[in-house]
Design an enzyme around this catalytic site. Sequence first.
Site, PDB file in Angstrom:
ATOM      1  CG  ASP A  30     -12.099 -12.153   9.204  1.00  0.00           C
ATOM      2  OD1 ASP A  30     -11.848 -10.958   9.423  1.00  0.00           O
ATOM      3  OD2 ASP A  30     -12.339 -12.591   8.047  1.00  0.00           O
ATOM      4  CG  ASN A  86      -6.566  -3.079   8.403  1.00  0.00           C
ATOM      5  OD1 ASN A  86      -5.363  -2.980   8.650  1.00  0.00           O
ATOM      6  ND2 ASN A  86      -7.138  -4.237   8.125  1.00  0.00           N
ATOM      7  CD  GLN A  93     -12.244   1.246   8.174  1.00  0.00           C
ATOM      8  OE1 GLN A  93     -11.515   2.236   8.227  1.00  0.00           O
ATOM      9  NE2 GLN A  93     -13.371   1.162   8.845  1.00  0.00           N
ATOM     10  CB  VAL A  95     -16.172  -3.873   7.206  1.00  0.00           C
ATOM     11  CG1 VAL A  95     -17.521  -3.704   7.891  1.00  0.00           C
ATOM     12  CG2 VAL A  95     -16.164  -5.138   6.345  1.00  0.00           C
ATOM     13  CG  HIS A  99     -13.323  -4.235  11.967  1.00  0.00           C
ATOM     14  ND1 HIS A  99     -13.873  -3.255  11.169  1.00  0.00           N
ATOM     15  CD2 HIS A  99     -12.377  -4.834  11.228  1.00  0.00           C
ATOM     16  CE1 HIS A  99     -13.276  -3.275   9.989  1.00  0.00           C
ATOM     17  NE2 HIS A  99     -12.351  -4.223  10.006  1.00  0.00           N
ATOM     18  CG  HIS A 101      -8.465  -7.441  11.980  1.00  0.00           C
ATOM     19  ND1 HIS A 101      -8.975  -8.278  11.025  1.00  0.00           N
ATOM     20  CD2 HIS A 101      -8.709  -6.179  11.538  1.00  0.00           C
ATOM     21  CE1 HIS A 101      -9.491  -7.572  10.024  1.00  0.00           C
ATOM     22  NE2 HIS A 101      -9.338  -6.283  10.320  1.00  0.00           N
TER      23      HIS A 101
END
Length: 113
Positions: A30, A86, A93, A95, A99, A101
């Site tokens: 990240d 998220n 969220q 993006v 995804h 994390h």
Amino acid sequence: MSKTIFSKIIAGEIPADIVHEDDLVVAFRDISPQAPVHILIVPREEIPGVDFLEERHREVIGHMLLTAKKLAHREELDEGYRLVINSGEKGGQTVDHLHLHLLGGRSMQWPPG
Ligand code: 5GP
């Protein structure tokens, strides 16, 4: 539809610290880490988020989790780590490309903020 920032990373159009890639997912650090280890595990397919998952995505979702476990151990997070997805605006969220994390290297708090 324009590509997400993560699709551009996957395509090699913008740089990222990639730690793993295979047929289904790409994982990279990240840009704004929230823990000593903060890796994003991203499907190559541009699925906008959890709300957009379909039955046909079962394999990639499972693969995201298995990849997270593998990377956690590679990063020596043997005392524990946190996995987060998220979803949506109130879920945090930012993006719109699914995804996972992987966070570790410090003690996590509960409840999350
Ligand atoms: P979200 O808030 O959607 O759950 O997580 C998006 C994550 O993507 C954030 O933690 C943010 O720091 C990260 N991020 C956003 N843009 C970039 C980028 O260009 N490169 C990398 N490596 N991470 C990014």
